[in-house]
Enzyme design. Structure first.
Site, PDB file in Angstrom:
ATOM      1  N   VAL A  15     -73.453  32.815  -5.864  1.00 18.83           N
ATOM      2  CA  VAL A  15     -75.020  32.761  -6.063  1.00 18.83           C
ATOM      3  C   VAL A  15     -75.953  33.654  -5.350  1.00 18.83           C
ATOM      4  CG1 VAL A  15     -77.267  31.371  -5.721  1.00 18.83           C
ATOM      5  CG2 VAL A  15     -75.050  30.157  -6.597  1.00 18.83           C
ATOM      6  N   THR A 119     -77.482  23.563  -3.620  1.00 18.60           N
ATOM      7  CA  THR A 119     -77.641  22.308  -4.302  1.00 18.60           C
ATOM      8  C   THR A 119     -77.467  21.167  -3.323  1.00 18.60           C
ATOM      9  OG1 THR A 119     -76.308  23.200  -6.317  1.00 18.60           O
ATOM     10  CG2 THR A 119     -76.776  20.876  -6.178  1.00 18.60           C
ATOM     11  N   CYS A 259     -69.060  22.347  -7.781  1.00 20.41           N
ATOM     12  CA  CYS A 259     -70.110  21.851  -8.114  1.00 20.41           C
ATOM     13  C   CYS A 259     -70.366  20.284  -9.079  1.00 20.41           C
ATOM     14  CB  CYS A 259     -71.240  22.687  -8.829  1.00 20.41           C
ATOM     15  SG  CYS A 259     -71.832  23.797  -7.535  1.00 20.41           S
TER      16      CYS A 259
HETATM   17  N1  NAI Z   1     -71.070  29.149  -7.461  1.00 20.72           N
HETATM   18  C1  NAI Z   1     -71.763  29.005  -8.513  1.00 20.72           C
HETATM   19  O1  NAI Z   1     -71.427  29.268  -9.767  1.00 20.72           O
HETATM   20  C2  NAI Z   1     -72.999  27.881  -8.163  1.00 20.72           C
HETATM   21  C3  NAI Z   1     -73.194  27.636  -6.933  1.00 20.72           C
HETATM   22  N2  NAI Z   1     -74.281  26.784  -6.674  1.00 20.72           N
HETATM   23  C4  NAI Z   1     -74.770  26.295  -5.330  1.00 20.72           C
HETATM   24  O2  NAI Z   1     -74.861  27.481  -4.689  1.00 20.72           O
HETATM   25  C5  NAI Z   1     -74.716  27.278  -3.230  1.00 20.72           C
HETATM   26  C6  NAI Z   1     -73.913  28.389  -2.773  1.00 20.72           C
HETATM   27  O3  NAI Z   1     -72.758  28.516  -3.456  1.00 20.72           O
HETATM   28  P1  NAI Z   1     -71.728  29.586  -3.742  1.00 20.72           P
HETATM   29  O4  NAI Z   1     -72.709  30.850  -3.716  1.00 20.72           O
HETATM   30  O5  NAI Z   1     -70.706  29.385  -4.577  1.00 20.72           O
HETATM   31  O6  NAI Z   1     -71.027  29.748  -2.210  1.00 20.72           O
HETATM   32  P2  NAI Z   1     -70.147  30.860  -1.760  1.00 20.72           P
HETATM   33  O7  NAI Z   1     -69.021  30.149  -0.688  1.00 20.72           O
HETATM   34  O8  NAI Z   1     -69.540  31.663  -2.661  1.00 20.72           O
HETATM   35  O9  NAI Z   1     -71.084  31.749  -0.823  1.00 20.72           O
HETATM   36  C7  NAI Z   1     -71.748  31.101   0.337  1.00 20.72           C
HETATM   37  C8  NAI Z   1     -71.856  32.314   1.399  1.00 20.72           C
HETATM   38  O10 NAI Z   1     -72.696  31.963   2.450  1.00 20.72           O
HETATM   39  C9  NAI Z   1     -72.069  32.497   3.574  1.00 20.72           C
HETATM   40  N3  NAI Z   1     -72.650  31.550   4.622  1.00 20.72           N
HETATM   41  C10 NAI Z   1     -72.490  30.422   5.068  1.00 20.72           C
HETATM   42  N4  NAI Z   1     -72.995  29.827   6.228  1.00 20.72           N
HETATM   43  C11 NAI Z   1     -73.957  30.973   6.319  1.00 20.72           C
HETATM   44  C12 NAI Z   1     -75.220  31.153   7.221  1.00 20.72           C
HETATM   45  N5  NAI Z   1     -75.322  30.309   8.026  1.00 20.72           N
HETATM   46  N6  NAI Z   1     -75.651  32.203   7.230  1.00 20.72           N
HETATM   47  C13 NAI Z   1     -75.482  33.321   6.476  1.00 20.72           C
HETATM   48  N7  NAI Z   1     -74.384  33.211   5.510  1.00 20.72           N
HETATM   49  C14 NAI Z   1     -73.681  31.884   5.185  1.00 20.72           C
HETATM   50  C15 NAI Z   1     -70.770  32.452   3.491  1.00 20.72           C
HETATM   51  O11 NAI Z   1     -70.022  33.306   4.427  1.00 20.72           O
HETATM   52  C16 NAI Z   1     -70.465  32.690   2.010  1.00 20.72           C
HETATM   53  O12 NAI Z   1     -70.170  34.150   1.864  1.00 20.72           O
HETATM   54  C17 NAI Z   1     -74.143  25.954  -3.361  1.00 20.72           C
HETATM   55  O13 NAI Z   1     -74.957  24.967  -2.898  1.00 20.72           O
HETATM   56  C18 NAI Z   1     -73.465  25.728  -4.636  1.00 20.72           C
HETATM   57  O14 NAI Z   1     -73.274  24.421  -4.906  1.00 20.72           O
HETATM   58  C19 NAI Z   1     -75.098  26.463  -7.548  1.00 20.72           C
HETATM   59  C20 NAI Z   1     -75.088  27.042  -8.837  1.00 20.72           C
HETATM   60  C21 NAI Z   1     -73.831  27.616  -9.403  1.00 20.72           C
HETATM   61  C1  SAJ Z   2     -74.639  21.578 -16.382  1.00 17.45           C
HETATM   62  C2  SAJ Z   2     -73.844  22.715 -16.193  1.00 17.45           C
HETATM   63  O1  SAJ Z   2     -73.547  23.166 -17.395  1.00 17.45           O
HETATM   64  N1  SAJ Z   2     -73.670  23.138 -14.932  1.00 17.45           N
HETATM   65  C3  SAJ Z   2     -72.697  24.414 -14.900  1.00 17.45           C
HETATM   66  C4  SAJ Z   2     -71.697  24.331 -13.847  1.00 17.45           C
HETATM   67  O2  SAJ Z   2     -70.794  25.405 -13.842  1.00 17.45           O
HETATM   68  P1  SAJ Z   2     -69.183  24.943 -13.750  1.00 17.45           P
HETATM   69  O3  SAJ Z   2     -68.510  26.213 -13.917  1.00 17.45           O
HETATM   70  O4  SAJ Z   2     -69.035  24.309 -12.249  1.00 17.45           O
HETATM   71  O5  SAJ Z   2     -69.073  23.976 -14.605  1.00 17.45           O
HETATM   72  P2  SAJ Z   2     -68.124  23.571 -16.128  1.00 17.45           P
HETATM   73  O6  SAJ Z   2     -68.298  24.676 -16.974  1.00 17.45           O
HETATM   74  O7  SAJ Z   2     -68.644  22.324 -16.794  1.00 17.45           O
HETATM   75  O8  SAJ Z   2     -66.717  23.419 -15.590  1.00 17.45           O
HETATM   76  C5  SAJ Z   2     -66.497  22.460 -14.585  1.00 17.45           C
HETATM   77  C6  SAJ Z   2     -65.035  21.733 -14.515  1.00 17.45           C
HETATM   78  O9  SAJ Z   2     -65.214  20.884 -16.023  1.00 17.45           O
HETATM   79  C7  SAJ Z   2     -64.308  21.134 -16.719  1.00 17.45           C
HETATM   80  N2  SAJ Z   2     -64.517  20.618 -18.024  1.00 17.45           N
HETATM   81  C8  SAJ Z   2     -65.811  21.412 -18.656  1.00 17.45           C
HETATM   82  C9  SAJ Z   2     -66.305  20.829 -19.787  1.00 17.45           C
HETATM   83  C10 SAJ Z   2     -65.598  19.777 -20.648  1.00 17.45           C
HETATM   84  O10 SAJ Z   2     -65.860  19.774 -21.703  1.00 17.45           O
HETATM   85  N3  SAJ Z   2     -64.544  19.496 -20.260  1.00 17.45           N
HETATM   86  C11 SAJ Z   2     -64.200  19.791 -18.903  1.00 17.45           C
HETATM   87  O11 SAJ Z   2     -63.004  19.302 -18.460  1.00 17.45           O
HETATM   88  C12 SAJ Z   2     -63.960  22.608 -16.484  1.00 17.45           C
HETATM   89  O12 SAJ Z   2     -62.640  23.051 -17.005  1.00 17.45           O
HETATM   90  C13 SAJ Z   2     -64.139  22.854 -15.152  1.00 17.45           C
HETATM   91  O13 SAJ Z   2     -62.811  22.427 -14.578  1.00 17.45           O
HETATM   92  O14 SAJ Z   2     -72.117  24.136 -12.669  1.00 17.45           O
HETATM   93  C14 SAJ Z   2     -72.923  25.228 -11.933  1.00 17.45           C
HETATM   94  C15 SAJ Z   2     -73.134  24.755 -10.516  1.00 17.45           C
HETATM   95  O15 SAJ Z   2     -74.041  23.888 -10.188  1.00 17.45           O
HETATM   96  O16 SAJ Z   2     -72.466  25.157  -9.698  1.00 17.45           O
HETATM   97  C16 SAJ Z   2     -74.157  25.292 -12.978  1.00 17.45           C
HETATM   98  O17 SAJ Z   2     -74.761  26.214 -12.210  1.00 17.45           O
HETATM   99  C17 SAJ Z   2     -73.720  25.492 -14.211  1.00 17.45           C
HETATM  100  O18 SAJ Z   2     -75.016  25.559 -15.085  1.00 17.45           O
END
Ligand code: NAI
Ligand code: SAJ
Length: 429
Positions: A15, A119, A259
């Site tokens: 993110v 989140t 997530c």
């Molecule tokens: N990965 C995704 O597609 C999405 C993630 N989110 C949410 O966004 C948040 C971040 O997720 P990701 O980016 O996937 O995590 P990530 O694990 O990919 O990256 C997190 C980064 O934060 C760093 N970090 C941890 N503690 C720290 C601190 N105290 N100070 C500075 N850096 C620190 C880590 O070293 C790591 O590089 C989570 O709450 C996740 O649920 C929301 C939507 C999409």
């Molecule tokens: C509501 C929504 O679409 N949320 C998205 C979701 O992304 P993420 O890649 O985690 O979710 P996903 O594409 O639904 O996949 C999640 C898991 O669910 C599975 N999956 C997905 C759709 C489906 O019909 N059946 C199923 O089994 C996928 O294979 C996977 O294992 O979670 C993200 C997040 O919050 O990290 C969010 O930003 C994205 O917009």
């Protein structure tokens, strides 16, 4: 919006990194801060640790990547994108947020706006983030600095739904802060801004949109189990039901990622704290968490139907990341399927074109094949149908397998007629 202002993004992950790069592209002075020296080292070497943006995007950006928290002192806006997992008891684990808040409090520029993007459960920004910054800085939230909340909603592996393409929800401690954040994010989000009236509304909306997805997938999984129970093919039934214009298009399958399987527990936590247990949300999680076992048992029964001795059988798992087209194996639930197969003495091998082989071997404790070999394999479990694995000529490759070969196609992506015209035993969820 004064683009002379400085933005510090805390957390250079899936993110935070795209967020930093996008604001940099808009001409802001951007600092990318992370506590992990390895992450910063890769970024300083123009390598994208997430494999989502690509190295070119890092090379072309002028973000200042650092592990030096003193850099935060220069930031007018601090955007936090650190992990928010749940613990073994499924309670929110906000230690990363607290740690980031402590660091920010120690390096706070008066007047700065701190925006949590991670989140969380509704209330976490005001209950955890703001007080922690106040305690560390000796300053007062709402007077000397401000807090806001703006969740990230991009879809990993979906190039059509990146940061610019999804409406950004913003919220702030005051109306003025919310308006300023709407303007700030408006510089990088083409899809528009939704201004939530309260911080808690924005926190809840993020979790709830993921819950809606989890519940809908759980319904498909329960229907798949029901169809199997009454001897119907789930995909035949769904193909028929989908002909109705308002039938919602979800698939049964393994529900992974950090997530969808996690965010329901933020709402469960907060509502139970207030005396209500959201039963549908909880039961949906139970169903989705059962699917790795269900799929392992489908495979075990298939081996048995083929007359194979389980402890002498080998299963090749194709696709280990949590969904097609992404490399992220961090919370892929196929590991639970692998463990159950191993409990019955089955030898499990794995392959995934996106996942790092060493990381996958460590994560799942199995031999990882860079090029999947079907030789001597009793069953192929197509767990994550990456495009590359959908293109395999299974009719031809299965001749290398121990007869009779078994294919378990979790998402039902293969052409059943072609497969069943061969000696292959075919199962799908
Ligand atoms: N990965 C995704 O597609 C999405 C993630 N989110 C949410 O966004 C948040 C971040 O997720 P990701 O980016 O996937 O995590 P990530 O694990 O990919 O990256 C997190 C980064 O934060 C760093 N970090 C941890 N503690 C720290 C601190 N105290 N100070 C500075 N850096 C620190 C880590 O070293 C790591 O590089 C989570 O709450 C996740 O649920 C929301 C939507 C999409
Ligand atoms: C509501 C929504 O679409 N949320 C998205 C979701 O992304 P993420 O890649 O985690 O979710 P996903 O594409 O639904 O996949 C999640 C898991 O669910 C599975 N999956 C997905 C759709 C489906 O019909 N059946 C199923 O089994 C996928 O294979 C996977 O294992 O979670 C993200 C997040 O919050 O990290 C969010 O930003 C994205 O917009």
């Amino acid at each position: 919006m004064d683009k002379e202002r400085t933005i510090c993004v805390v957390g250079m992950g899936y993110v935070g990194l795209p967020l930093a790069v996008e604001f940099d592209r808009e001409g802001f002075d951007v600092i990318g801060y992370d506590i992990d020296p390895e992450v910063i080292s890769q970024l300083e070497s123009n390598i994208d640790p997430t494999n989502e943006l690509g190295n070119r995007a890092i090379t072309d950006s002028s973000v200042k990547y650092t592990t030096d928290s003193n850099s935060i002192k220069h930031a007018d806006y601090v955007l936090i994108a650190v992990p928010t997992p749940v613990d073994d008891l499924k309670n929110p684990n906000l230690r990363y947020v607290e740690s980031a808040a402590e660091t920010i409090g120690q390096n706070l520029k008066p007047g700065a706006i701190i925006v949590l993007e991670s989140t969380v459960y509704p209330g976490a920004t005001r209950e955890i983030l703001a007080p922690t910054i106040e305690a560390e800085s000796g300053l007062n939230a709402g007077e000397d600095f401000y807090v806001g909340y703006s969740p990230e909603r991009m879809v990993p592996g979906d190039d059509e739904h990146g940061i610019r393409d999804v409406v950004k929800i913003v919220s702030g401690q005051t109306d003025t802060v919310r308006a300023e954040l709407a303007e700030l994010y408006g510089t990088i989000v083409d899809a528009g801004i939704h201004e939530a009236p309260e911080i808690e509304v924005a926190e809840a909306a993020k979790a709830i949109e993921n819950i809606q997805r989890d519940v809908n997938i759980a319904l498909m999984n329960e229907l798949a189990i029901a169809c199997q129970n009454i001897g119907l093919d789930t995909h035949d039934v769904l193909d028929a039901a989908r002909t109705k214009w308002n039938f919602h298009n979800y698939q049964p399958g393994l529900v992974g990622g950090h997530c969808i399987p996690v965010d329901p527990f933020f709402i469960i936590y907060e509502t139970e704290r207030n005396g209500y247990t959201p039963k549908l949300i909880e039961q949906s999680r139970d169903i989705n968490e059962y699917m790795p076992t269900y799929i392992a048992d489908l495979t075990l029964r298939g081996l048995n139907d083929c007359g194979k001795v389980l402890r002498d059988s080998t299963v090749l798992v194709l696709g280990l990341s949590y969904k097609p087209g992404v490399a992220d194996i961090r919370t892929s639930v196929v590991g639970d399927t692998i463990k159950r197969l191993q409990e019955y003495g089955v030898t499990v091998l794995g392959a995934d074109p996106y996942a790092d082989e060493a990381a996958a071997s460590d994560e799942f404790g199995i031999e990882i094949q860079s090029q999947p070999s079907f030789h001597g394999v009793d069953a192929v479990l197509l767990a994550t149908p990456h495009q590359l694995y959908r293109e395999i000529d299974y009719a031809q490759r299965c001749e290398e397998m121990t007869a009779p070969p078994l294919i378990v196609d979790v998402d039902g992506v293969l052409d059943r007629a072609t497969i069943e015209s061969t000696e292959i035993e075919y199962r799908r969820v």
